[in-house]
Design a protein around this motif. Structure first.
Motif, mmCIF file in Angstrom:
data_model
loop_
_atom_site.group_PDB
_atom_site.id
_atom_site.type_symbol
_atom_site.label_atom_id
_atom_site.label_comp_id
_atom_site.label_asym_id
_atom_site.label_seq_id
_atom_site.Cartn_x
_atom_site.Cartn_y
_atom_site.Cartn_z
ATOM 1 N N TRP A 160 0.794 -1.234 -0.125
ATOM 2 C CA TRP A 160 -0.183 -0.057 0.030
ATOM 3 C C TRP A 160 0.800 1.233 0.073
ATOM 4 O O TRP A 160 2.054 1.157 0.652
ATOM 5 C CB TRP A 160 -0.836 0.103 1.238
ATOM 6 C CG TRP A 160 -1.590 1.237 1.376
ATOM 7 C CD1 TRP A 160 -2.927 1.492 0.729
ATOM 8 C CD2 TRP A 160 -1.218 2.464 2.248
ATOM 9 N NE1 TRP A 160 -3.123 2.777 1.338
ATOM 10 C CE2 TRP A 160 -2.344 3.239 2.014
ATOM 11 C CE3 TRP A 160 -0.225 2.469 3.292
ATOM 12 C CZ2 TRP A 160 -2.295 4.511 2.865
ATOM 13 C CZ3 TRP A 160 -0.033 3.659 4.026
ATOM 14 C CH2 TRP A 160 -1.096 4.792 3.934
ATOM 15 N N VAL A 174 -7.113 3.244 -0.888
ATOM 16 C CA VAL A 174 -6.843 1.758 -0.036
ATOM 17 C C VAL A 174 -7.971 1.794 0.849
ATOM 18 O O VAL A 174 -8.590 0.654 1.267
ATOM 19 C CB VAL A 174 -5.653 2.172 0.689
ATOM 20 C CG1 VAL A 174 -5.617 1.058 1.964
ATOM 21 C CG2 VAL A 174 -4.562 1.957 0.037
ATOM 22 N N LEU A 175 -8.497 2.736 1.404
ATOM 23 C CA LEU A 175 -9.738 2.860 2.247
ATOM 24 C C LEU A 175 -11.051 2.397 1.544
ATOM 25 O O LEU A 175 -11.948 1.634 2.125
ATOM 26 C CB LEU A 175 -10.077 4.364 2.803
ATOM 27 C CG LEU A 175 -8.899 4.778 3.882
ATOM 28 C CD1 LEU A 175 -9.215 6.188 4.079
ATOM 29 C CD2 LEU A 175 -9.053 3.951 4.987
ATOM 30 N N GLY A 222 -10.151 -1.427 1.109
ATOM 31 C CA GLY A 222 -10.474 -2.555 2.119
ATOM 32 C C GLY A 222 -9.111 -3.140 2.372
ATOM 33 O O GLY A 222 -7.909 -2.553 2.201
ATOM 34 N N TRP A 223 -9.271 -4.495 2.645
ATOM 35 C CA TRP A 223 -7.928 -4.982 3.031
ATOM 36 C C TRP A 223 -6.913 -5.342 1.937
ATOM 37 O O TRP A 223 -7.437 -5.626 0.772
ATOM 38 C CB TRP A 223 -8.391 -6.391 3.510
ATOM 39 C CG TRP A 223 -9.114 -6.314 4.867
ATOM 40 C CD1 TRP A 223 -10.722 -6.235 5.120
ATOM 41 C CD2 TRP A 223 -8.754 -5.943 6.246
ATOM 42 N NE1 TRP A 223 -10.896 -6.130 6.379
ATOM 43 C CE2 TRP A 223 -9.869 -5.735 7.092
ATOM 44 C CE3 TRP A 223 -7.580 -5.828 6.623
ATOM 45 C CZ2 TRP A 223 -9.796 -5.871 8.363
ATOM 46 C CZ3 TRP A 223 -7.475 -5.574 8.198
ATOM 47 C CH2 TRP A 223 -8.540 -5.553 8.934
ATOM 48 N N VAL A 224 -5.506 -5.370 2.348
ATOM 49 C CA VAL A 224 -4.745 -5.437 1.538
ATOM 50 C C VAL A 224 -4.170 -7.084 2.040
ATOM 51 O O VAL A 224 -3.728 -7.163 3.225
ATOM 52 C CB VAL A 224 -3.310 -4.448 1.540
ATOM 53 C CG1 VAL A 224 -2.385 -5.025 0.525
ATOM 54 C CG2 VAL A 224 -3.785 -3.340 1.286
ATOM 55 N N ARG A 277 -3.162 -10.311 6.138
ATOM 56 C CA ARG A 277 -4.271 -9.456 5.384
ATOM 57 C C ARG A 277 -4.114 -8.351 6.721
ATOM 58 O O ARG A 277 -4.230 -8.229 7.765
ATOM 59 C CB ARG A 277 -5.354 -9.873 5.362
ATOM 60 C CG ARG A 277 -5.763 -11.065 4.498
ATOM 61 C CD ARG A 277 -7.183 -11.744 4.463
ATOM 62 N NE ARG A 277 -8.067 -10.865 3.704
ATOM 63 C CZ ARG A 277 -9.128 -10.294 4.134
ATOM 64 N NH1 ARG A 277 -9.361 -10.487 5.355
ATOM 65 N NH2 ARG A 277 -9.876 -9.357 3.469
ATOM 66 N N TYR A 278 -3.898 -6.849 6.022
ATOM 67 C CA TYR A 278 -3.816 -5.827 6.564
ATOM 68 C C TYR A 278 -4.517 -4.711 6.256
ATOM 69 O O TYR A 278 -4.715 -4.492 4.870
ATOM 70 C CB TYR A 278 -2.303 -5.688 6.940
ATOM 71 C CG TYR A 278 -1.362 -4.977 5.832
ATOM 72 C CD1 TYR A 278 -0.931 -5.880 4.971
ATOM 73 C CD2 TYR A 278 -1.445 -3.638 5.776
ATOM 74 C CE1 TYR A 278 -0.167 -5.326 3.955
ATOM 75 C CE2 TYR A 278 -0.828 -2.977 4.485
ATOM 76 C CZ TYR A 278 0.051 -3.867 3.761
ATOM 77 O OH TYR A 278 0.635 -3.564 2.489
ATOM 78 N N ARG A 279 -4.653 -3.716 6.922
ATOM 79 C CA ARG A 279 -5.344 -2.335 6.563
ATOM 80 C C ARG A 279 -4.684 -1.310 7.241
ATOM 81 O O ARG A 279 -4.463 -1.162 8.387
ATOM 82 C CB ARG A 279 -7.003 -2.321 6.387
ATOM 83 C CG ARG A 279 -7.539 -1.214 6.078
ATOM 84 C CD ARG A 279 -9.026 -1.158 6.013
ATOM 85 N NE ARG A 279 -9.691 -1.280 7.505
ATOM 86 C CZ ARG A 279 -11.047 -1.640 7.872
ATOM 87 N NH1 ARG A 279 -11.831 -1.611 6.869
ATOM 88 N NH2 ARG A 279 -11.252 -2.022 8.994
#
Length: 455
Positions: free
Chosen positions: A9, A17-18, A21-23, A56-58
């Motif tokens: 990201w 990104v928002l 959602g999740w990366v 998985r992260y945000r």
């Protein structure tokens, strides 16, 4: 190994990104945040979160409590399907003018949370490198804010949080602080732009590095970071008469540093000056923290074919060349089977990272630097030794180059495993010739790009 599809990201696309959602690296229930490491200055911070597996992260900027606009005061990274391990629980107090501290906690039963408490507006980016997995977050001061050139580098590790580092005034203690952050954070456009370093609707501006010393003539001094590959528990390749790559690279790097320091207007820093182990991401983080103008990683080549010989220089990019992939697997310390016919599957595709780093990775400049170093090293060796093969400039997925903000290359000086070159690499004269070649290549590059006015 699971092929990573999309891991990274960039802060310059916070809104996207928002919305997305999740990366994700992959669905990986049971991943543990094993520890948190930090290297940085008041101008730049690199946070490395060691993971037990894919995640998985945000990442979300969060405004100060009670405010609906303005710059965020913290950056929240939620890692789903993860727990915080005991060595990652200890908060880290940074206490400089960029980052106040780093906290972790179990936000929900299935979500681990990392909080970066910001001291000022910052550009941010994140990506994951696999095998072993680690989440890397880079922060830079935005809007060209100046910082003292002698800003000291701090290194902290949550697994050794009690170890003293720099002597400095301590900020307010963040231990146990858990400010309320909504489950679904939707920052304003202004907040998203603040953490991205851009105004709404405008393209991102290049941020200015911390102020550099100047020469007596008023020209800005240049900083070259030299990275002797491997070290400590990682010996690298072993060549003729038991010569270890880590000893060779340190020897050549010190010779090169002495030559560069004799040049007016150039400062030099080594990622290591003795036999110690450094992670690949720590080496790049060190160069970024130094606000380096160039980053040169020195390595010795090796092959199962003892007949291979020659010099080659790499810059960061993807490739499907089997020889390069085998070399990258070795230099990246990946767990792989050299007899596996599907060698390419052992090297994660870096296109997802390179695409997102396109605004900060200087690919053309790195290629030009590689070309100058390749030509100069081959020329210097060829003038003194017979049978010097020019293997050319190549692209390769080398982790040590990922995330550098400056032109960066990896130099494979010769083959430790070749009977002739392996013997030569053990001699002072050959190492001097290698250092001379890299030195001359750097001078030519700086002259070509008009970065050095005093050479």
């Amino acid at each position: 190994m699971t092929i990573v599809r999309r891991l990274s990201w960039m802060a310059t696309s916070v809104g996207a990104v928002l919305a997305a959602g999740w990366v994700a690296a992959a669905d990986a229930p049971g991943t543990e945040l094993e520890r948190v490491r930090y290297i940085g200055t008041a101008a730049y911070s690199r946070i490395v979160v060691d993971l037990s597996g894919p995640a998985r992260y945000r990442m979300m900027p969060v405004l100060p409590d009670g405010k609906s606009s303005g710059p965020p005061d913290r950056l929240v990274i939620d890692v789903t399907g993860a727990t915080v391990g005991p060595e990652a629980l200890e908060p880290l107090t940074i206490g400089d003018s960029l980052l106040r501290g780093i906290r972790t906690g179990q936000y929900t039963l299935e979500t681990a949370r990392i909080v970066l408490d910001l001291a000022t507006d910052a550009d941010a980016r994140a990506f994951i490198l696999p095998d072993p997995y680690r989440l890397i977050v880079d922060l830079k001061r935005k809007n060209g804010a100046a910082v003292a050139a002698d800003s000291k580098i701090q290194r902290l590790d949550s697994a050794r949080a009690g170890t003293p580092t720099q002597d400095r005034a301590s900020p307010p203690q963040i231990r146990g602080e858990r400010r309320s952050v909504p489950d679904a954070v939707e920052p304003s456009a202004a907040a998203a732009s603040a953490i991205a370093g851009v105004a709404p609707g405008l393209k991102p501006r290049a941020s200015t590095e911390r102020e550099s010393p100047v020469t007596e003539t008023g020209a800005r001094r240049l900083k070259v970071v030299i990275d002797p590959g491997h070290g400590g528990k990682d010996p690298g390749a072993t060549g003729m008469d038991g010569l270890e790559e880590k000893e060779l690279t340190l020897s050549v790097a010190k010779r090169l540093a002495a030559l560069l320091r004799a040049e007016p207007g150039i400062d030099v820093a080594l990622t290591r000056s003795d036999d110690r182990y450094l992670t690949l991401e720590e080496r790049t983080g060190f160069a970024n923290a130094q606000s380096a103008d160039l980053f040169v990683s020195v390595h010795g080549n090796a092959s199962v074919n003892p007949g291979l010989r020659g010099v080659e220089v790499y810059y960061l990019n993807n490739t499907d060349n089997r020889g390069t992939l085998r070399l990258a697997a070795m230099e990246n310390n990946l767990r792989w089977d050299p007899h596996n016919p599907k060698l390419q599957s052992a090297i994660p595709d870096l296109s997802y990272i390179l695409s997102d780093l396109r605004q900060t990775y200087k690919v053309e400049e790195s290629k030009q630097l590689a070309e100058q170093l390749q030509g100069s090293v081959v020329s210097q060796l060829g003038a003194r030794y017979d049978g010097v093969d020019d293997l050319g400039v190549k692209e390769g997925p080398f982790y040590v180059l990922v995330g550098a903000y400056m032109p960066c290359v990896l130099v494979e000086v010769s083959f430790l495993t070749n009977p002739v070159e392996g013997k030569r690499l053990g001699t002072s004269s050959y190492r001097d010739a290698l250092a001379d070649g890299i030195h001359q290549g750097i001078r030519r590059y700086l002259s070509q790009t008009r970065l050095a006015k005093t050479l």
